[in-house]
Design a protein around this motif. Structure first.
Motif, PDB file in Angstrom:
ATOM      1  N   VAL A  13       0.810  -1.220   0.000  1.00 54.77           N
ATOM      2  CA  VAL A  13       0.000   0.000   0.000  1.00 54.77           C
ATOM      3  C   VAL A  13       0.843   1.271   0.000  1.00 54.77           C
ATOM      4  O   VAL A  13       0.315   2.366  -0.187  1.00 54.77           O
ATOM      5  CB  VAL A  13      -0.970   0.040   1.210  1.00 54.77           C
ATOM      6  CG1 VAL A  13      -1.930  -1.134   1.160  1.00 54.77           C
ATOM      7  CG2 VAL A  13      -0.232   0.104   2.525  1.00 54.77           C
ATOM      8  N   ALA A  14       2.142   1.145   0.236  1.00 58.15           N
ATOM      9  CA  ALA A  14       2.992   2.336   0.343  1.00 58.15           C
ATOM     10  C   ALA A  14       2.879   3.189  -0.924  1.00 58.15           C
ATOM     11  O   ALA A  14       2.991   2.667  -2.026  1.00 58.15           O
ATOM     12  CB  ALA A  14       4.439   1.918   0.566  1.00 58.15           C
ATOM     13  N   PRO A  15       2.643   4.489  -0.754  1.00 65.60           N
ATOM     14  CA  PRO A  15       2.484   5.359  -1.928  1.00 65.60           C
ATOM     15  C   PRO A  15       3.745   5.382  -2.779  1.00 65.60           C
ATOM     16  O   PRO A  15       3.682   5.404  -3.999  1.00 65.60           O
ATOM     17  CB  PRO A  15       2.225   6.736  -1.327  1.00 65.60           C
ATOM     18  CG  PRO A  15       1.745   6.488   0.054  1.00 65.60           C
ATOM     19  CD  PRO A  15       2.414   5.227   0.505  1.00 65.60           C
ATOM     20  N   ILE A  16       4.901   5.398  -2.119  1.00 60.58           N
ATOM     21  CA  ILE A  16       6.166   5.393  -2.838  1.00 60.58           C
ATOM     22  C   ILE A  16       6.907   4.135  -2.433  1.00 60.58           C
ATOM     23  O   ILE A  16       7.023   3.831  -1.249  1.00 60.58           O
ATOM     24  CB  ILE A  16       6.973   6.667  -2.509  1.00 60.58           C
ATOM     25  CG1 ILE A  16       6.212   7.873  -3.066  1.00 60.58           C
ATOM     26  CG2 ILE A  16       8.384   6.586  -3.070  1.00 60.58           C
ATOM     27  CD1 ILE A  16       6.699   9.195  -2.630  1.00 60.58           C
ATOM     28  N   LYS A  17       7.394   3.405  -3.430  1.00 63.01           N
ATOM     29  CA  LYS A  17       8.013   2.119  -3.124  1.00 63.01           C
ATOM     30  C   LYS A  17       9.507   2.258  -2.854  1.00 63.01           C
ATOM     31  O   LYS A  17      10.051   1.541  -2.031  1.00 63.01           O
ATOM     32  CB  LYS A  17       7.806   1.131  -4.280  1.00 63.01           C
ATOM     33  CG  LYS A  17       6.369   0.984  -4.763  1.00 63.01           C
ATOM     34  CD  LYS A  17       5.412   0.476  -3.711  1.00 63.01           C
ATOM     35  CE  LYS A  17       4.029   0.227  -4.332  1.00 63.01           C
ATOM     36  NZ  LYS A  17       2.991   0.117  -3.287  1.00 63.01           N
ATOM     37  N   VAL A  18      10.156   3.149  -3.579  1.00 63.63           N
ATOM     38  CA  VAL A  18      11.608   3.226  -3.491  1.00 63.63           C
ATOM     39  C   VAL A  18      12.086   4.673  -3.538  1.00 63.63           C
ATOM     40  O   VAL A  18      11.691   5.430  -4.418  1.00 63.63           O
ATOM     41  CB  VAL A  18      12.270   2.487  -4.689  1.00 63.63           C
ATOM     42  CG1 VAL A  18      13.782   2.434  -4.498  1.00 63.63           C
ATOM     43  CG2 VAL A  18      11.710   1.088  -4.851  1.00 63.63           C
ATOM     44  N   GLY A  19      12.937   5.040  -2.561  1.00 58.36           N
ATOM     45  CA  GLY A  19      13.642   6.306  -2.636  1.00 58.36           C
ATOM     46  C   GLY A  19      14.965   6.065  -3.347  1.00 58.36           C
ATOM     47  O   GLY A  19      15.618   5.059  -3.104  1.00 58.36           O
ATOM     48  N   VAL A  20      15.338   6.969  -4.234  1.00 53.47           N
ATOM     49  CA  VAL A  20      16.594   6.793  -4.968  1.00 53.47           C
ATOM     50  C   VAL A  20      17.480   8.017  -4.738  1.00 53.47           C
ATOM     51  O   VAL A  20      17.067   9.141  -5.035  1.00 53.47           O
ATOM     52  CB  VAL A  20      16.331   6.616  -6.480  1.00 53.47           C
ATOM     53  CG1 VAL A  20      17.649   6.373  -7.207  1.00 53.47           C
ATOM     54  CG2 VAL A  20      15.369   5.473  -6.732  1.00 53.47           C
TER      55      VAL A  20
END
Length: 564
Positions: A457-464
């Motif tokens: 459910v996380a709105p953003i899956k990955v920070g880069v």
RNA sequence: GCAGGUGUAAUCUAGUUGGUUAGGAUUUCAGCCUUCCAAGCUGACCGCCCGGGUUCGAAUCCCGGCACCUGCACCA
């Protein structure tokens, strides 16, 4: 336990929720979903939708939010939601005004406010609870009223639940389903209730989001094909006899605690759904409605409650509504709302039928005779009493003497029976589920906020991130960011501030992973991927990063990609 | 709707015998610096819930509204 104020503050700060019309001072019970809130909501809806459509083979519709008045007359909402109330001035208890004066007026329910006031005053009606004085009559209408079309011609209401849109479409949907039961129909949409006192953030809203399922089944057969597969799965039940227990759904049905398999199955399915989107199992229970709490037509009803800082809060209701809804709409619309159940073998049955004697009806009733004959043919012979039967023609009751018809025994071939389907309704309060997820995911350690949202459910899956926004690290990081985004994975590129701060930003909005390009990347083609809840890192190959992230999204342990 | 409490920046908060230019922290942005978990330095942006009233002067006192919190009632 997390403080609701902290959660709401986070929601506002980071773009999950904003109070609606804030620049104009806001309106109680109305909130807008911000960018992250909208993404979270969409993710939850999509999981729910897949569970019901792909998992159970149900169909989805999208119906009108504005309905003509008759829909809610049939559903009971017009009466149920528009009570005339009086309040005790001493103990502040509220009562329905028409009930208090029922002995003084033959049709108290039809009286106007002023007439009710008058009756209460003349007859010196006092508070039934404490004999205190009563306030004047107030209208409590929890539905938003509007007009359809120009002028004030047709009264309409904005729906207080999405369910009616499914019920009124039953004939269409039954046909779409090629006239077979079970028929499961879902709808996601908004409902509207003009709440007296909205409170507690998004727990009670005036405009709220619902995910509803109406499952139409044969009222004679409330077994469920997949029940045996899951009958050993357990639920935490709080039955209306006060007993709290952890019990398998198989035992619960056998012991009559849950009244049938279908209800029990969807209670289990609901628990699976809630766990999948991040509701804490330890803060989840099923509470059975008290007898007087249940709608009069419901056979059984269970609320799914989650434990919040506000206390135990209903987030889903799962009810066996019997055949009430379809019966009512059939009655109000005159449209057949039954299903046809084919018998395994057609049966020859001997049935008594009324056979009108047109030779006698004609001379006696002239022009009406034809109609009378038709009605007689449909009538049931058991209704013949004392040598006559009473039938209704054009709203008028007419007694027809048995000299005007014969009761004959005929052989009929019966290929099936018609019956009005029963409805099992799992109804999900989406906003409350969202809030539950946020509160259950929220934790704070030494001033560091962590939102442990499920990756699903996380709105953003990955920070880069590039470790430094220079030396070409930023370009490499941008390459990764773009590759992931083009593959349909939500990312957030960030090169501002210290690396720790960037991790913290992602932790606070529940981003499960962060990928960092560092100087070693230029040497050996590896990057680090960091897991949110443990802040542990694994070094993986730069050119495998898409596979790594895809594996992570499938809950694969990332250590298998480790290069060190 | 009732009772009680509260309202200072995006967030948390200091600030009344009514008196100069409302102070701090966090966040955000820009620059410098910085080789992995909210480092540092410099600068910037942003505020007394709204509307009336009292007063020479109101964040502060009064009235009204709006919103939030707690309880009652209602409910998903």
């Amino acid at each position: 336990m997390a403080d609701a104020q902290d959660i709401l503050s986070l929601c506002k700060r980071r773009g999950f929720l904003y109070p609606s019309f804030e620049i104009y001072g806001g309106v109680a019970g109305m909130y807008d979903y911000g960018p992250l809130g909208t993404a979270l909501k969409n993710n939850i809806i999509e999981i729910w939708r897949r569970l019901y459509t792909l998992g159970e083979g149900f169909i989805e519709i999208d119906s009108e939010t504005i309905n003509p008045e008759i829909v809610f007359k049939a559903s009971g909402h017009v009466d149920e939601f528009a009570d005339k109330m009086v309040r005790c001035k001493v103990c502040s208890d509220a009562f329905r005004a028409d009930h208090l004066v029922i002995e003084y007026h033959p049709n108290a329910g039809a009286l106007k406010d002023k007439e009710l006031d008058e009756l209460i005053r003349i007859n010196k009606v006092v508070c039934p609870a404490c004999s205190g004085g009563l306030s004047s009559v107030e209208e409590f209408n929890l539905m938003f009223k509007t007009n359809i079309g120009p002028g004030s011609g047709r009264v309409g209401y904005i729906r207080p639940e999405t369910a009616q849109g499914i019920f009124v479409n039953f004939p269409n949907l039954y046909r779409y389903n090629r006239e077979k039961l079970p028929l499961g129909v879902i709808q996601v949409g908004r409902g509207y209730r003009n709440e007296i006192s909205p409170r507690q953030g998004i727990i009670r809203l005036r405009e709220f989001n619902m995910m509803e399922c109406e499952l139409f089944i044969d009222g004679e057969d409330k077994t469920w094909p997949r029940f045996d597969d899951v009958s050993s799965e357990t639920l935490r039940l709080l039955a209306n006899d006060g007993l709290e227990m952890e019990i398998s759904i198989g035992d619960a049905v056998d012991q009559g605690i849950i009244c049938n398999q279908v209800l029990a199955y969807f209670m289990w399915l609901t628990q699976e759904f809630l766990k999948a989107v991040g509701v804490d199992e330890e803060r989840l229970r099923f509470r059975q409605h008290e007898r007087d709490e249940m709608a009069h037509y419901a056979a059984d009803c269970w609320d799914v409650e989650s434990l919040l800082s506000y206390g135990w809060t209903e987030i889903v209701g799962i009810a066996d509504r019997g055949c009430w809804d379809l019966s009512r709409h059939s009655q109000f619309s005159g449209v057949e709302m039954s299903s046809f159940k084919r018998l395994d073998e057609p049966q020859e049955m001997e049935i008594d039928r009324i056979k009108p004697r047109y030779d006698k009806l004609g001379p006696m009733y002239k022009g009406k005779a034809g109609k009378i004959g038709e009605v007689l043919e449909e009538a049931d012979p058991v209704e013949v009493k004392d040598g006559s039967i009473i039938i209704e023609i054009d709203g008028e009751d007419i007694a027809i003497s048995d000299e005007l018809f014969e009761v004959v025994r005929v052989k009929e071939k019966v290929t099936g029976v018609r019956s009005i389907p029963h409805v099992i309704e799992p109804s999900y309060g989406l906003d409350r589920i969202i809030y539950t997820i946020l509160e259950h995911a929220y934790s704070k350690k030494d001033d560091q906020t962590l939102l442990s949202l499920k990756q699903t459910v996380a709105p953003i899956k990955v920070g880069v991130f590039p470790l430094m926004a220079r030396d070409g690290l930023d370009d490499l990081a941008k390459d990764i960011d773009q590759e992931l985004r083009y593959s349909g994975i939500e990312t957030y590129y960030d090169d501002s501030g210290s690396i720790g701060r960037r991790y913290a930003r992602m932790d606070e909005i529940g981003t499960p992973w962060c990928i960092t390009v560092d100087y070693q990347t230029r040497e050996d083609g590896t990057v680090t991927i960091r897991e949110r809840d443990t802040s542990s890192q694994v070094r993986v190959r730069f050119d495998e990063i898409l596979d790594v992230v895809r594996a992570a999204l499938c809950d694969v342990d990332l250590s298998m990609f480790a290069v060190e």
